[in-house]
Design a protein around this motif. Structure first.
Motif, PDB file in Angstrom:
ATOM      1  N   UNK A 104      34.613  45.120 -20.705  1.00  0.00           N
ATOM      2  CA  UNK A 104      33.177  45.423 -20.767  1.00  0.00           C
ATOM      3  C   UNK A 104      32.901  46.379 -21.909  1.00  0.00           C
ATOM      4  N   UNK A 105      31.751  46.181 -22.562  1.00  0.00           N
ATOM      5  CA  UNK A 105      31.269  47.148 -23.544  1.00  0.00           C
ATOM      6  C   UNK A 105      29.763  47.295 -23.353  1.00  0.00           C
ATOM      7  N   UNK A 106      29.303  48.533 -23.423  1.00  0.00           N
ATOM      8  CA  UNK A 106      27.885  48.787 -23.254  1.00  0.00           C
ATOM      9  C   UNK A 106      27.478  50.065 -23.949  1.00  0.00           C
ATOM     10  N   UNK A 107      26.177  50.295 -24.025  1.00  0.00           N
ATOM     11  CA  UNK A 107      25.680  51.499 -24.649  1.00  0.00           C
ATOM     12  C   UNK A 107      24.185  51.409 -24.904  1.00  0.00           C
ATOM     13  N   UNK A 108      23.656  52.419 -25.570  1.00  0.00           N
ATOM     14  CA  UNK A 108      22.245  52.465 -25.936  1.00  0.00           C
ATOM     15  C   UNK A 108      22.125  52.084 -27.406  1.00  0.00           C
ATOM     16  N   UNK A 109      21.444  50.980 -27.675  1.00  0.00           N
ATOM     17  CA  UNK A 109      21.281  50.460 -29.041  1.00  0.00           C
ATOM     18  C   UNK A 109      19.806  50.503 -29.449  1.00  0.00           C
ATOM     19  N   UNK A 110      19.573  50.872 -30.701  1.00  0.00           N
ATOM     20  CA  UNK A 110      18.205  50.864 -31.226  1.00  0.00           C
ATOM     21  C   UNK A 110      18.248  50.577 -32.715  1.00  0.00           C
ATOM     22  N   UNK A 152      16.665  58.393 -34.636  1.00  0.00           N
ATOM     23  CA  UNK A 152      15.245  58.097 -34.391  1.00  0.00           C
ATOM     24  C   UNK A 152      14.895  56.654 -34.749  1.00  0.00           C
ATOM     25  N   UNK A 153      15.621  56.062 -35.714  1.00  0.00           N
ATOM     26  CA  UNK A 153      15.360  54.673 -36.124  1.00  0.00           C
ATOM     27  C   UNK A 153      16.548  53.783 -35.767  1.00  0.00           C
ATOM     28  N   UNK A 154      17.726  54.166 -36.210  1.00  0.00           N
ATOM     29  CA  UNK A 154      18.958  53.404 -35.956  1.00  0.00           C
ATOM     30  C   UNK A 154      19.877  54.238 -35.074  1.00  0.00           C
ATOM     31  N   UNK A 155      20.263  53.633 -33.970  1.00  0.00           N
ATOM     32  CA  UNK A 155      20.982  54.438 -32.972  1.00  0.00           C
ATOM     33  C   UNK A 155      22.000  53.583 -32.230  1.00  0.00           C
ATOM     34  N   UNK A 156      23.182  54.182 -31.942  1.00  0.00           N
ATOM     35  CA  UNK A 156      24.194  53.580 -31.056  1.00  0.00           C
ATOM     36  C   UNK A 156      24.885  54.736 -30.339  1.00  0.00           C
ATOM     37  N   UNK A 157      24.469  54.969 -29.110  1.00  0.00           N
ATOM     38  CA  UNK A 157      24.991  56.116 -28.361  1.00  0.00           C
ATOM     39  C   UNK A 157      25.437  55.690 -26.955  1.00  0.00           C
ATOM     40  N   UNK A 158      26.098  56.626 -26.270  1.00  0.00           N
ATOM     41  CA  UNK A 158      26.473  56.460 -24.853  1.00  0.00           C
ATOM     42  C   UNK A 158      27.315  55.211 -24.609  1.00  0.00           C
ATOM     43  N   UNK A 159      28.121  54.850 -25.598  1.00  0.00           N
ATOM     44  CA  UNK A 159      28.948  53.656 -25.461  1.00  0.00           C
ATOM     45  C   UNK A 159      30.102  53.851 -24.482  1.00  0.00           C
ATOM     46  N   UNK A 160      30.470  52.767 -23.830  1.00  0.00           N
ATOM     47  CA  UNK A 160      31.612  52.792 -22.905  1.00  0.00           C
ATOM     48  C   UNK A 160      32.352  51.462 -23.000  1.00  0.00           C
ATOM     49  N   UNK A 161      33.635  51.548 -23.303  1.00  0.00           N
ATOM     50  CA  UNK A 161      34.513  50.375 -23.366  1.00  0.00           C
ATOM     51  C   UNK A 161      35.458  50.438 -22.167  1.00  0.00           C
ATOM     52  N   UNK A 162      35.544  49.351 -21.400  1.00  0.00           N
ATOM     53  CA  UNK A 162      36.309  49.352 -20.148  1.00  0.00           C
ATOM     54  C   UNK A 162      37.186  48.109 -20.065  1.00  0.00           C
ATOM     55  N   UNK A 163      38.421  48.307 -19.601  1.00  0.00           N
ATOM     56  CA  UNK A 163      39.331  47.204 -19.285  1.00  0.00           C
ATOM     57  C   UNK A 163      39.666  47.259 -17.802  1.00  0.00           C
ATOM     58  N   UNK A 164      39.529  46.127 -17.133  1.00  0.00           N
ATOM     59  CA  UNK A 164      39.852  46.022 -15.715  1.00  0.00           C
ATOM     60  C   UNK A 164      40.910  44.919 -15.538  1.00  0.00           C
ATOM     61  N   UNK A 165      42.204  45.293 -15.453  1.00  0.00           N
ATOM     62  CA  UNK A 165      43.235  44.270 -15.238  1.00  0.00           C
ATOM     63  C   UNK A 165      43.005  43.554 -13.911  1.00  0.00           C
ATOM     64  N   UNK A 166      43.306  42.274 -13.879  1.00  0.00           N
ATOM     65  CA  UNK A 166      43.085  41.442 -12.708  1.00  0.00           C
ATOM     66  C   UNK A 166      44.422  41.128 -12.039  1.00  0.00           C
TER      67      UNK A 166
END
Length: 342
Positions: free
Chosen positions: A251-257, A325-339
């Motif tokens: 999984x990858x997620x975050x705040x993008x603007x 304020x214009x271009x933003x990439x914050x609060x990202x989280x990269x996660x690996x969940x082995x199955x």
């Protein structure tokens, strides 16, 4: 042929009958009447140590199996002084063995009925191997002693990795290697997870803890163009080992603007390297178009079991404006969940 069942008044039981019945309470080795030799898990007993050249073995208990003889059980209530190891060879290293021996004259014709701890010197060689006790001996290895040559300093060290562990039937065996001749439904703990034998393969069944890498900060500025690695100081890559199932959720997620224009885009994604290669793309990223977006993308991957994989977080902006304020990439989280495989 009728046999004497354990235990009925008025019957006399031989040592062999007793040992054979006792095998019922020790883990099988995959053979009829056979048992797996070993000490108890978590028991520090029967640990071999050195003081100079003097060999000692701590108090402890063990079960020792022998083909056709059931299980011998031995208890050493106090530490045993085993003796001194043989002096080092001038130029070649040596690997010696310390083992627990059961002397049963009805089996080995040695004239004794006892248990003791035995030292056996190996043969000095360029690639030394531990010796094997000769003849008919009922024994269980406890330790090897690596003796360096005089030219290498004459030092000696003990390893107890050869000492086996055993459990009651159906017990979970802690072992770095899988049990031989397993039965369907048998479990063992490899040290990194619990596995179950399904009749053809060992399957990991214990849950895995997720592995994460959180974004620490934004770069001082973003570069417009193709996918670009986040500097390690801003977002650390994540390295993991693909589990036996070969399956992982990522999984990858975050705040993008990116409001530099109504058509400006922004992406967060990851690339894989090492044992597996995969580039950042729409298949493993999240995006925004002329606005801001808070989201997570979760994908399932089937990769080579045991492969070491590094996931590196990346960004892509079609154009850039003022940071945050214009271009933003914050609060990202990269996660690996082995199955775990079923």
């Amino acid at each position: 042929m009728p046999v004497d069942p354990w235990a009925i008044d008025g019957l006399n039981f031989s040592g062999l009958e007793t040992r054979t019945v006792e095998a019922m309470h020790v883990m099988a080795d995959g053979t009829s009447l056979g048992v797996r030799s070993g000490v108890r898990p978590g028991d520090p007993g029967l640990t071999v140590t050195l003081a100079g050249s003097a060999i000692s073995c701590s108090a402890g208990v063990a079960a020792v199996g022998y083909a056709g003889q059931g299980v011998y059980k031995a208890a050493f209530p106090t530490a045993t002084a085993v003796g001194n190891y043989t002096a080092a060879h001038a130029t070649l290293n040596r690997l010696d063995l310390v083992y627990l021996r059961i002397w049963d004259t009805t089996v080995d014709a040695a004239g004794f009925s006892k248990a003791d701890i035995v030292y056996l010197a190996g043969t000095a060689a360029a690639s030394p191997v531990a010796p094997t006790p000769s003849g008919t001996q009922i024994y269980m290895p406890l330790a090897t002693i690596s003796v360096l040559s005089v030219s290498n300093g004459s030092g000696a060290s003990v390893s107890t990795t050869v000492r086996p562990v055993t459990v009651a039937p159906g017990g979970i065996l802690p072992s770095a290697t899988a049990p031989t001749n397993p039965f369907v439904g048998q479990y063992y703990d490899s040290g990194s997870g619990l596995l179950r034998w399904n009749g053809s393969v060992w399957r990991q069944i214990s849950p895995y803890a997720p592995i994460t890498s959180a974004q620490a900060s934004q770069p001082s500025s973003f570069t417009a163009g193709p996918y670009t690695d986040f500097p390690t100081a801003n977002w650390t890559p994540l390295t993991f080992t693909v589990p036996p199932s070969g399956l992982v959720w990522i999984s990858i997620g975050g705040a993008l603007q990116n409001i530099n224009s109504t058509s400006s885009t922004g992406w967060l994604a990851w690339r894989a390297s090492g044992g597996v290669t995969e580039a950042s793309s729409e298949a493993n990223g999240v995006s925004t178009l002329g606005s801001r977006n808070y989201s997570t993308r979760r994908v399932l991957r089937s990769w080579t079991p045991g492969a070491s994989v590094t996931l590196t977080p990346q960004y892509l902006f079609s154009s850039v404006g003022t940071l945050s304020s214009v271009t933003r990439a914050t609060d990202g989280l990269l996660t690996v969940e082995p199955v775990a495989a079923p």
